[in-house]
Design a protein around this motif. Structure first.
Motif, PDB file in Angstrom:
ATOM      1  N   LEU A  31       0.836  -1.203   0.000  1.00 29.21           N
ATOM      2  CA  LEU A  31       0.000   0.000   0.000  1.00 29.21           C
ATOM      3  C   LEU A  31       0.866   1.246   0.000  1.00 29.21           C
ATOM      4  CD1 LEU A  31      -2.963  -0.821   2.383  1.00 29.21           C
ATOM      5  CD2 LEU A  31      -2.736  -1.164  -0.057  1.00 29.21           C
ATOM      6  N   SER A  89       0.435   3.925  -6.464  1.00 29.29           N
ATOM      7  CA  SER A  89      -0.685   3.092  -6.941  1.00 29.29           C
ATOM      8  C   SER A  89      -1.125   2.150  -5.829  1.00 29.29           C
ATOM      9  CB  SER A  89      -0.283   2.319  -8.191  1.00 29.29           C
ATOM     10  OG  SER A  89       0.896   1.587  -7.965  1.00 29.29           O
ATOM     11  N   TYR A  90      -1.756   2.722  -4.841  1.00 26.87           N
ATOM     12  CA  TYR A  90      -2.175   1.955  -3.675  1.00 26.87           C
ATOM     13  C   TYR A  90      -2.850   0.654  -4.043  1.00 26.87           C
ATOM     14  CZ  TYR A  90      -1.563   6.277  -1.018  1.00 26.87           C
ATOM     15  OH  TYR A  90      -1.042   7.387  -0.434  1.00 26.87           O
ATOM     16  N   ASN A  91      -2.318  -0.409  -3.505  1.00 26.94           N
ATOM     17  CA  ASN A  91      -2.902  -1.733  -3.648  1.00 26.94           C
ATOM     18  C   ASN A  91      -3.092  -2.207  -5.082  1.00 26.94           C
ATOM     19  OD1 ASN A  91      -3.636  -4.128  -2.579  1.00 26.94           O
ATOM     20  ND2 ASN A  91      -5.784  -3.618  -2.326  1.00 26.94           N
ATOM     21  N   GLU A  92      -2.219  -1.749  -5.974  1.00 24.49           N
ATOM     22  CA  GLU A  92      -2.202  -2.397  -7.280  1.00 24.49           C
ATOM     23  C   GLU A  92      -1.685  -3.815  -7.040  1.00 24.49           C
ATOM     24  OE1 GLU A  92       0.556  -0.668  -9.970  1.00 24.49           O
ATOM     25  OE2 GLU A  92      -0.281  -1.649 -11.735  1.00 24.49           O
ATOM     26  N   GLN A  93      -2.494  -4.786  -7.365  1.00 28.64           N
ATOM     27  CA  GLN A  93      -2.120  -6.161  -7.069  1.00 28.64           C
ATOM     28  C   GLN A  93      -1.476  -6.810  -8.289  1.00 28.64           C
ATOM     29  OE1 GLN A  93      -5.298  -8.385  -5.211  1.00 28.64           O
ATOM     30  NE2 GLN A  93      -5.723  -6.750  -3.751  1.00 28.64           N
ATOM     31  N   PHE A  94      -0.458  -7.600  -8.023  1.00 29.12           N
ATOM     32  CA  PHE A  94       0.264  -8.316  -9.082  1.00 29.12           C
ATOM     33  C   PHE A  94       0.040  -9.806  -8.866  1.00 29.12           C
ATOM     34  CE2 PHE A  94       2.290  -4.584 -10.622  1.00 29.12           C
ATOM     35  CZ  PHE A  94       2.440  -3.780  -9.512  1.00 29.12           C
ATOM     36  N   TYR A 117      -9.377  -0.240 -10.349  1.00 30.20           N
ATOM     37  CA  TYR A 117      -8.284  -0.901 -11.055  1.00 30.20           C
ATOM     38  C   TYR A 117      -8.854  -1.702 -12.219  1.00 30.20           C
ATOM     39  CZ  TYR A 117      -6.187   0.115  -6.525  1.00 30.20           C
ATOM     40  OH  TYR A 117      -5.753   0.746  -5.383  1.00 30.20           O
ATOM     41  N   TYR A 140      -7.839  -4.768 -15.038  1.00 25.81           N
ATOM     42  CA  TYR A 140      -6.916  -5.847 -15.335  1.00 25.81           C
ATOM     43  C   TYR A 140      -7.326  -6.515 -16.636  1.00 25.81           C
ATOM     44  CZ  TYR A 140      -5.131  -5.609 -10.562  1.00 25.81           C
ATOM     45  OH  TYR A 140      -4.553  -5.197  -9.385  1.00 25.81           O
TER      46      TYR A 140
END
Lengths: 115, 113
Positions: A96, A100-105, B33, B35
């Motif tokens: 976090l 880019s808060y909480n950009e998930q990979f 977001y 994707y």
């Protein structure tokens, strides 16, 4: 690409057997997540972790447990697999932090079939 | 409970055409977001929208966020076959708690010649 690996990548097991899936990251991210993906449901969060030994339930946690003893590893265990747990499982990581808060990979996924 | 709805769920479009995918969500959030997922592959982050009015563009894709309407759009300009994939939007369940994301069910895009 973010350094995330999942093992195994494919697994076929029988109803009633225990199964453990592993997610390993090399990014030193604080947050780790386990999702399952099923047709018509998108991605649904199973459990997540916000630090070593800190975990919380997601929206579909029944029948699953998790553990995180090291920053880099997040394990998902099906204590007694059922056919309804046949799915594709994705691990994700995030941090976090700005910008880019909480950009998930996401990891490559594990395809689990329970017979 | 936050609900994230995408429409259409399936989109078949001809190369060269324009179209928009919509993502509606049910609670207040100031970030969203997008994707992309190719068949049999993992999810790839496309856009991070962090405020009302945010607009991001990458090639033939442009995403925008209207937090007052609780709506994000993903606009496709002059579609090409390489854009064929499933697109997901995702939203934090609460504006003050962004450590989780709730995903929409996805929009499967198929671009044909």
């Amino acid at each position: 690409d973010a350094g995330i690996t999942q093992s195994p990548r494919h697994k076929v097991t029988e109803t009633g057997t225990p199964v453990t899936l592993r997610c390993h990251q090399t990014e030193n991210h604080r947050y780790m997540y386990w999702y399952r993906q099923d047709p018509g449901h998108g991605l649904r969060l199973i459990h997540y972790s916000y630090g070593v030994k800190d975990t919380d339930k997601g929206e579909v946690s029944d029948g699953y447990s998790v553990s995180r003893s090291k920053t880099e590893d997040f394990l998902l265990t099906l204590e007694s697999a059922t056919s309804s747990q046949t799915s594709v499982y994705f691990c994700a990581i995030s941090d976090l932090t700005v910008p880019s808060y909480n950009e998930q990979f996401f990891g490559p996924g594990t395809r689990l079939t329970v017979l | 409970e936050l609900k994230v709805e995408q429409n259409p769920l399936f989109l078949s479009m001809q190369e060269g055409k324009n179209y928009t995918i919509y993502c509606n969500y049910s609670t207040t959030s100031d970030r969203l977001y997008w994707y992309r997922q190719d068949p049999g592959k993992s999810l790839e982050s496309l856009f991070v929208l962090l405020s009302n009015g945010a607009v991001k563009q990458e090639g033939r894709l442009m995403a925008s966020l209207d937090t007052k309407a609780r709506l994000s759009t993903l606009h496709i300009t002059a579609a090409v076959h390489d854009l064929s994939a499933t697109y997901f939007c995702a939203v934090p369940p609460r504006s003050y708690n962004t450590d989780k994301l709730i995903f929409g069910t996805g929009t499967r895009l198929q671009v044909f010649p």
